[in-house]
Scaffold this motif. Structure first.
Motif, mmCIF file in Angstrom:
data_model
loop_
_atom_site.group_PDB
_atom_site.id
_atom_site.type_symbol
_atom_site.label_atom_id
_atom_site.label_comp_id
_atom_site.label_asym_id
_atom_site.label_seq_id
_atom_site.Cartn_x
_atom_site.Cartn_y
_atom_site.Cartn_z
ATOM 1 N N PHE A 36 7.411 -87.408 80.337
ATOM 2 C CA PHE A 36 8.531 -87.646 81.245
ATOM 3 C C PHE A 36 8.971 -89.104 81.372
ATOM 4 N N VAL A 37 8.072 -90.163 81.578
ATOM 5 C CA VAL A 37 8.231 -91.550 81.580
ATOM 6 C C VAL A 37 8.896 -91.899 80.441
ATOM 7 N N ALA A 80 21.977 -83.781 74.472
ATOM 8 C CA ALA A 80 20.724 -82.646 74.426
ATOM 9 C C ALA A 80 20.625 -82.078 72.895
ATOM 10 N N MET A 81 21.999 -81.639 72.347
ATOM 11 C CA MET A 81 22.100 -81.148 71.474
ATOM 12 C C MET A 81 21.545 -81.950 70.004
ATOM 13 N N GLY A 82 22.020 -83.086 70.103
ATOM 14 C CA GLY A 82 21.681 -84.142 69.073
ATOM 15 C C GLY A 82 20.183 -84.376 69.041
ATOM 16 N N ALA A 83 19.554 -84.225 70.364
ATOM 17 C CA ALA A 83 18.094 -84.428 70.414
ATOM 18 C C ALA A 83 17.392 -83.184 69.745
ATOM 19 N N GLY A 143 3.001 -87.093 70.122
ATOM 20 C CA GLY A 143 2.209 -86.898 71.239
ATOM 21 C C GLY A 143 2.696 -86.638 72.326
ATOM 22 N N LEU A 144 3.980 -86.525 72.371
ATOM 23 C CA LEU A 144 4.937 -86.520 73.898
ATOM 24 C C LEU A 144 5.306 -84.797 73.571
ATOM 25 N N ALA A 145 5.420 -84.287 74.956
ATOM 26 C CA ALA A 145 5.713 -82.720 75.029
ATOM 27 C C ALA A 145 7.050 -82.852 75.313
ATOM 28 N N ALA A 146 8.095 -81.996 74.620
ATOM 29 C CA ALA A 146 9.221 -82.141 74.274
ATOM 30 C C ALA A 146 10.228 -81.851 75.660
ATOM 31 N N LEU A 147 10.021 -80.958 76.287
ATOM 32 C CA LEU A 147 10.819 -80.787 77.395
ATOM 33 C C LEU A 147 10.518 -81.653 78.456
ATOM 34 N N PRO A 148 9.476 -82.389 79.032
ATOM 35 C CA PRO A 148 9.591 -83.461 79.898
ATOM 36 C C PRO A 148 10.057 -84.609 79.385
ATOM 37 N N TYR A 149 9.961 -84.960 78.145
ATOM 38 C CA TYR A 149 10.759 -86.040 77.547
ATOM 39 C C TYR A 149 11.993 -85.893 77.246
ATOM 40 N N MET A 151 13.953 -84.026 79.796
ATOM 41 C CA MET A 151 14.246 -84.083 81.008
ATOM 42 C C MET A 151 14.304 -85.711 81.256
ATOM 43 N N GLY A 152 13.467 -86.335 80.863
ATOM 44 C CA GLY A 152 13.320 -87.697 81.405
ATOM 45 C C GLY A 152 14.848 -88.520 80.855
#
Length: 203
Positions: A36-37, A80-83, A143-149, A151-152
Motif C-alpha cells: 500500500f505504501v 487503473a486500466m493502464g495499470a 513482492g508487492l500485492a496488486a490490490l493494496p498497491y 489502492m495506494g
C-alpha cells in the motif's frame, strides 16, 4: 499577507496528513502495508506523475461545474486500466513518450486557456492516464500485492487531483488564478519537453 502565507501552509499540511494517514492506519494491519505504501509513494516519487496529476486537478478546477469531479474520476479510472495492462505484461508502445506528451498537453492547455469541449478533455485525459497507469503497473515490484498497491496509487492520485482543484478555488489564489495557470502550465509543459528529450536521447 501573513494570513495568506499561513493559509497556504495549513492547506499544504492538510494534504500531507491526508497522504500519510492511510499508510499509518494500514501499518497496524501487518502483511501488506509495504504494498500500500509503495503504491501511495509511487506517484509522489516521480516528478512527471506528480506534475501530471496536479495539472489534471488544475484543469478540472478551471473547467468548473461537473468537470471538477468528472475529469479526475476519468483519469483515475483510465489509469487503473493502464495499470492492469502493465501488471500483466501487456506491452504498450511509447509509454514514456506518452507520459512526456501528457505534461506538454496539460501544460499547454493551462497556459493557452483554450476552452476545450468537455468530451474532448475527457478523451485526451483518459488516453494520457493509460500511459501513467501502465507505468505504475509495470514498475510494481514482484513482492508487492496488486490490490493494496493499486489502492495506494489511486488514492494518492485522487488526493493530488483534489489539491489541484482546491488551488483554483482557494480564496488565497482567487485573485491570481490567471498567473497560477500560466506559470504552472508553463512549468509543466517545459518539464514535459525536457522529459521527451531525455527519453529520445536515452532510447
Amino acid at each position: 499577507m501573513f494570513d495568506n502565507v499561513m493559509a497556504l501552509r495549513k492547506s499544504t499540511s492538510r494534504l500531507l496528513v491526508a497522504l500519510l494517514l492511510p499508510g499509518v492506519a494500514v501499518a497496524h494491519t501487518g502483511g501488506e502495508v509495504h504494498s500500500f505504501v509503495a503504491g501511495v509513494m509511487h506517484p509522489l516519487g516521480g516528478m512527471d506523475h506528480l506534475m501530471a496529476m496536479l495539472a489534471v486537478g488544475l484543469l478540472a478546477g478551471c473547467a468548473g461545474g461537473w468537470m471538477r469531479w468528472a475529469l479526475p474520476a476519468t483519469f483515475v479510472a483510465a489509469m487503473a486500466m493502464g495499470a492492469v495492462l502493465g501488471a500483466n505484461g501487456i506491452e504498450t508502445p511509447l509509454v514514456e513518450v506518452g507520459i512526456a506528451f501528457s505534461l506538454v498537453a496539460f501544460g499547454a492547455a493551462l497556459v493557452t486557456q483554450r476552452a476545450l469541449s468537455a468530451p474532448l478533455m475527457i478523451v485526451f485525459t483518459a488516453g494520457f492516464a493509460m500511459f501513467h497507469g501502465h507505468a505504475h503497473g509495470t514498475e510494481m515490484g514482484a513482492g508487492l500485492a496488486a490490490l493494496p498497491y493499486a489502492m495506494g496509487f489511486m488514492i494518492a492520485t485522487a488526493l493530488l487531483h483534489a489539491k489541484g482543484v482546491l488551488l483554483t478555488t482557494s480564496n488565497l489564489l482567487s485573485l491570481k488564478q490567471l498567473t497560477l495557470r500560466k506559470w504552472s502550465g508553463g512549468a509543466i509543459a517545459a518539464a514535459g519537453i525536457a522529459s521527451f528529450c531525455v527519453t529520445i536521447v536515452s532510447a
